[in-house]
Design an enzyme around this catalytic site. Structure first.
Site, mmCIF file in Angstrom:
data_model
loop_
_atom_site.group_PDB
_atom_site.id
_atom_site.type_symbol
_atom_site.label_atom_id
_atom_site.label_comp_id
_atom_site.label_asym_id
_atom_site.label_seq_id
_atom_site.Cartn_x
_atom_site.Cartn_y
_atom_site.Cartn_z
ATOM 1 N N LYS A 90 -0.811 -0.915 -4.443
ATOM 2 C CA LYS A 90 -1.128 -1.882 -3.381
ATOM 3 C C LYS A 90 -1.983 -3.049 -3.875
ATOM 4 O O LYS A 90 -1.879 -4.163 -3.367
ATOM 5 C CB LYS A 90 -1.842 -1.180 -2.222
ATOM 6 C CG LYS A 90 -0.998 -0.109 -1.521
ATOM 7 C CD LYS A 90 0.097 -0.707 -0.673
ATOM 8 C CE LYS A 90 0.860 0.370 0.102
ATOM 9 N NZ LYS A 90 2.014 -0.188 0.842
ATOM 10 N N GLU A 149 -3.428 -4.378 7.895
ATOM 11 C CA GLU A 149 -3.089 -3.101 8.508
ATOM 12 C C GLU A 149 -3.059 -2.074 7.388
ATOM 13 O O GLU A 149 -2.885 -2.438 6.225
ATOM 14 C CB GLU A 149 -1.720 -3.181 9.192
ATOM 15 C CG GLU A 149 -0.500 -2.920 8.283
ATOM 16 C CD GLU A 149 -0.320 -3.933 7.149
ATOM 17 O OE1 GLU A 149 -0.846 -5.045 7.259
ATOM 18 O OE2 GLU A 149 0.336 -3.583 6.148
ATOM 19 N N SER A 192 3.635 5.715 -7.396
ATOM 20 C CA SER A 192 2.969 4.597 -6.723
ATOM 21 C C SER A 192 1.478 4.807 -6.492
ATOM 22 O O SER A 192 0.730 3.840 -6.379
ATOM 23 C CB SER A 192 3.670 4.306 -5.397
ATOM 24 O OG SER A 192 3.696 5.465 -4.581
HETATM 25 C C1 LIG Z 1 0.653 5.534 -2.831
HETATM 26 C C2 LIG Z 1 1.563 4.872 -1.876
HETATM 27 N N1 LIG Z 1 2.874 4.811 -2.147
HETATM 28 C C3 LIG Z 1 3.754 4.241 -1.304
HETATM 29 C C4 LIG Z 1 3.338 3.718 -0.092
HETATM 30 C C5 LIG Z 1 4.380 3.160 0.819
HETATM 31 O O1 LIG Z 1 4.384 1.770 0.918
HETATM 32 P P1 LIG Z 1 5.515 0.911 0.230
HETATM 33 O O2 LIG Z 1 6.822 1.449 0.674
HETATM 34 O O3 LIG Z 1 5.263 -0.465 0.731
HETATM 35 O O4 LIG Z 1 5.354 1.004 -1.239
HETATM 36 C C6 LIG Z 1 1.991 3.739 0.235
HETATM 37 C C7 LIG Z 1 1.534 3.159 1.509
HETATM 38 O O5 LIG Z 1 0.482 3.325 1.978
HETATM 39 C C8 LIG Z 1 1.080 4.334 -0.671
HETATM 40 O O6 LIG Z 1 -0.224 4.394 -0.399
#
Ligand SMILES: Cc1ncc(COP(=O)(O)O)c(C=O)c1O
Lengths: 258, 396
Positions: B89, B111, B377
C-alpha cells in the site's frame, strides 16, 4: 419541451417551495398520500427519492430513510406501480431523484418510457456525469419529454455552469454549499456570494437552491436569490414525528411558509 | 486489445468518473494534472529516493525452495511484505501524498479495510506533516486492532464507519462524503485501483513498480523477464494491478487474479465479485459489482478485511471480461491453510489477503519448469489474533 415544470416556472418566478422525500419511508405505501398532502399544502414541486443502498451525496437523515425504505421493500418497479394512476389525482410537477446504478439495472430506456407514461416531469441523477448524459442519454430524455436536472455547487466554474445551463431544461439545482444533504450550518456569506454570482449570469434556466434549507429563515433567505428552494432532510425528519402523516406534513409546511 | 485506460477514462466499457457535481472540480483537477506531475523530473526524483531509502525498495524476489518442492514448480515470492509498514500500500500513498503536496492540499483523507492503507497513509502524513483522517468500518476496527493502534500512534484520526456492513465499502462512502464536505483543502488518497478516473490509472501506475522490479529480478535469476504465471489477490485490485502492469501486453504470461470466496462462492457469504457481480456503478466507476436485481449493492463477506469489498477496479473488470486474466478464488479456510503452510515451510507469516493468492498454488497445476511469481502483498502481523484463535495457539 412542454411539461409541468415549464408551466410552473413560467407561472411563478419567486418563492417556489420544492420538497424531497424518500419513497418507501416511513412506510412502503405512503408515497401517494405524501404527494397529495404536500400538494394540498401548497408545495409547488415534489422530488420523489428512489432509495439507494449507498447514497454518496447524502447525510445521515437521508441515508437512514433510504435504508428503511429499502428494508420496507421499495424498488423502482414498486414505485412505478404506486405512481401508476397519480396523474388522475394531481397535476403537481413530479421529479424522480436517485442514484444511477438502480436506474441502470432497471434499464434507462425502460425507465424513461415508464416515467413518461406515468407523467413524471423530470429526473435528477447526481452521479450521471454531464458528458455521459449528453453522449448516451440526452436523446432518450428528450424523446420521453423528461427534464434532466443538473446540480451546480459553489465550486463549479463559470464555464461549466454555462455548459450545464445549455444542456438543461427545467431548472438548475443550486447546491447551497460544499456539503452532503442535511447540514444546517446556514447560508453564510460564501453561499450568498455564490448565489449572487449565479444570479448575475442570467442563465436560461431558473435556479432552485437546495441542501441545508431546513426552516422558514433559510427558505426565505434562499428565495431572495433564486426562483425557489428545496427542502429534503428537514422534511424527512418531520415525517418521523409522532402523529399522522397529514398532521406532520401540514405543520411542517406551515412552519416554512406561514 | 488495449488493457490501458483510454483518454476518456475507460478500460473497455468499465471505468469513467460517475461522481456527483460536488466532486467534479476535485476529480477534474486531478485528471488534468496527474500525468504531468508524475512525469516531472523533480517529482520522480523525490519519489525514487523515498521508495528506495524510506520504503526499502526494491523489495526482494525470493525463490521459495520448500514451497516449490511441495508444488513441484518454481515459486517466487515478491516480498511486498518487507516494505516499510508491511504491505504494498505504501507504494501508492507515497506517490499520492507527493501529488497532494504539489496540488497545495493540507488535509489528507483515506478509507481503509485491513488498515494497511490507513497505516500507509498515516505514515506518509506523519512524514510530510499533514493532517490525516482515516475512515474505517466498525467491524474492521475490531478485527484489525493492531493497525488502528498504529494509525493513532502516527497521529491520524480514525473515524468509524457505522453504516451498511461496517466494512471497506462503507468506509469508502464516508471518505467520499468527507471530500464532498471539504472540497478545497482536502486530498483523498484512495487505497486501491477503484474510484473515479483518474484514480484507477494513477494507483496502478504507482503500484507498477512491483512488476517493473519483477522483470529485472527474474532476468537476473532466471535469464528471462517473463514468468509463466503472475498470481495476486484482488480486493479492489491494487497489488494485482501493480504485479500485472508490465505484463499486460505479454500474452505468454498468465495473469491470475484471486478473489475471496469467503465461506464459499454459493454460500451467500462471499466477496468473489467476478462470479457474483454484474456491470454497475460503485464509488464513481463503472465496474463489476455485487448487487441485487434492483441495483442495490449487496454486503460482501470475507475473513480478510482487505478483500471484503463488493466490487473490483475497472481494470480488473476489463481483464476478466476480455479473459486476459484468469480469475480464481479461495475460501476463508483455504486462505488460513495457506497461511500456516507458508509460515511452516518458509518462515514467512503472510497477511490474510496475500494468503488467498498462495491458496491457489495447487490448483494452478504448473509444470516443473514453470516460473510462478506470487505477489506477497503484505505481512501477517495485523492478523495474528485471527491466526492464534483459528489455529488454537492461544490455548497452548
Ligand atoms: C496485504 C494486503 N493485500 C491486499 C489487499 C487488497 O487490496 P488490493 O486488492 O487493492 O491490493 C490489502 C488491502 O487492505 C492488503 O492489506
Amino acid at each position: 419541451m412542454n411539461n409541468r415544470l415549464k408551466t410552473l416556472f413560467a407561472a411563478k418566478q419567486k418563492g417556489l417551495l420544492s420538497v424531497y422525500f424518500t419513497a418507501g419511508f416511513p412506510a412502503l405505501n405512503d408515497t401517494e398520500e405524501i404527494i397529495l398532502e404536500l400538494e394540498r399544502n401548497g408545495v409547488d414541486l415534489i422530488e420523489v427519492g428512489m432509495p439507494f443502498s449507498d447514497p454518496l451525496a447524502d447525510g445521515p437523515t437521508i441515508q437512514a430513510s433510504s435504508a428503511v425504505a429499502l428494508k420496507n421493500g421499495m424498488t423502482i418497479t414498486k414505485l412505478f406501480e404506486q405512481l401508476q394512476h397519480i396523474r388522475q389525482k394531481t397535476q403537481v410537477p413530479l421529479v424522480l431523484m436517485g442514484y444511477l446504478n438502480p436506474v441502470m439495472q432497471y434499464g434507462m430506456e425502460r425507465f424513461g418510457r415508464k416515467a413518461s407514461e406515468i407523467g413524471i416531469d423530470g429526473v435528477i441523477l447526481p452521479d450521471l456525469p454531464l458528458h455521459q448524459y449528453v453522449e448516451e442519454y440526452k436523446e432518450l430524455f428528450e424523446r420521453y419529454n423528461l427534464s434532466k436536472i443538473f446540480l451546480i455547487t459553489p465550486q463549479t466554474p463559470e464555464q461549466r455552469i454555462r455548459e450545464i445551463d445549455s444542456q438543461s431544461n427545467g431548472f438548475i439545482y443550486m447546491v447551497s454549499s460544499a456539503s452532503t444533504t442535511g447540514k444546517t450550518v446556514g447560508l453564510g456569506e460564501q453561499s450568498q456570494a455564490y448565489f449572487r454570482r449565479v444570479a448575475n449570469m442570467q442563465l436560461q434556466n431558473p435556479g432552485v437552491i437546495g441542501f441545508g434549507i431546513h426552516d422558514k429563515e433559510s427558505f426565505a433567505s434562499a428565495c431572495n436569490h433564486a426562483s425557489g428552494a428545496i427542502i429534503g432532510s428537514a422534511f424527512v425528519k418531520a415525517l418521523q414525528q409522532e402523529g399522522s402523516l397529514q398532521k406532520n406534513i401540514q405543520s411542517f409546511i406551515q412552519s416554512i411558509r406561514n | 486489445m488495449s488493457y490501458h485506460v483510454n483518454e476518456k477514462g475507460f478500460y473497455g466499457k468499465f471505468g469513467g468518473a460517475y461522481v456527483p457535481e460536488m466532486l467534479y472540480p476535485n476529480v477534474e483537477e486531478l485528471r488534468q494534472h496527474y500525468l504531468r506531475i508524475m512525469q516531472e523530473p523533480g517529482f520522480q526524483a523525490e519519489l525514487q529516493v523515498l521508495l528506495k531509502d524510506y520504503v526499502g525498495r526494491p523489495s526482494p524476489l525470493y525463490f521459495a525452495p520448500r514451497l516449490s518442492a511441495k508444488y513441484n514448480t518454481k515459486v517466487y515470492l515478491k516480498r511486498e511484505d518487507l516494505n516499510h509498514t508491511g504491505a504494498h500500500k505504501i507504494n501508492n500513498t507515497i506517490g499520492q501524498v507527493l501529488l497532494a503536496k504539489r496540488l497545495g492540499k493540507k488535509r489528507i483523507i483515506a478509507e481503509t479495510g485491513a488498515g494497511q492503507h490507513g497505516v500507509a497513509t498515516a505514515t506518509v502524513c506523519a512524514l510530510m506533516g499533514l493532517e490525516c483522517i482515516v475512515y474505517m468500518g466498525e467491524v474492521d476496527i475490531e478485527r484489525q486492532a493492531p493497525n488502528v493502534a498504529r494509525m493513532k500512534m502516527l497521529g491520524a484520526q480514525v473515524v468509524p464507519a457505522t453504516s451498511g456492513s461496517k466494512t471497506l465499502k462503507d468506509a469508502t462512502n464516508e471518505a467520499i462524503r468527507d471530500w464532498i464536505n471539504n472540497p478545497e483543502d482536502t486530498y483523498y488518497i484512495i487505497g486501491s485501483v477503484v474510484g473515479p478516473h483518474p484514480y484507477p490509472d494513477m494507483v496502478a501506475r504507482f503500484q507498477a513498480v512491483i512488476s517493473e522490479e519483477i522483470r529485472a529480478q527474474l532476468l537476473e535469476k532466471e535469464g528471462t523477464e517473463l514468468p509463466n504465471y503472475v498470481v495476486a489477490c484482488v480486493g479492489g485490485g491494487s497489488n494485482a494491478a501493480g504485479a500485472f502492469y508490465h505484463y499486460l501486453d505479454e500474452p505468454t504470461v498468465q495473469l491470475i487474479a484471486v478473489e475471496a470466496a469467503g465461506k464459499g462462492v454459493d454460500s451467500g457469504e462471499s466477496a468473489a465479485t467476478s462470479i457474483l457481480g454484474k456491470d454497475g456503478i460503485i464509488h464513481g466507476s463503472r465496474t463489476l459489482l455485487m448487487q441485487t436485481a434492483d441495483g442495490q449493492v449487496t454486503e460482501p463477506y470475507s475473513i480478510s478485511a482487505g478483500l471484503d469489498y463488493p466490487g473490483v477496479g475497472p481494470l480488473h473488470a476489463h481483464l476478466f471480461e476480455s479473459k486476459r486474466a484468469r480469475f480464481m478464488n479461495a475460501t476463508d479456510d483455504e486462505a488460513l491453510q495457506a497461511v500456516l503452510e507458508l509460515t511452516r515451510l518458509e518462515g514467512i507469516i503472510p497477511a490474510l489477503e496475500s494468503a488467498h493468492a498462495l491458496a491457489v498454488l495447487e490448483r494452478l497445476q504448473a509444470a516443473p519448469d514453470d516460473i510462478v511469481v506470487i505477489n506477497l502483498s503484505g505481512r501477517g502481523d495485523k492478523d495474528l489474533s485471527t491466526y492464534l484463535k483459528h489455529f488454537h495457539f492461544d490455548e497452548q
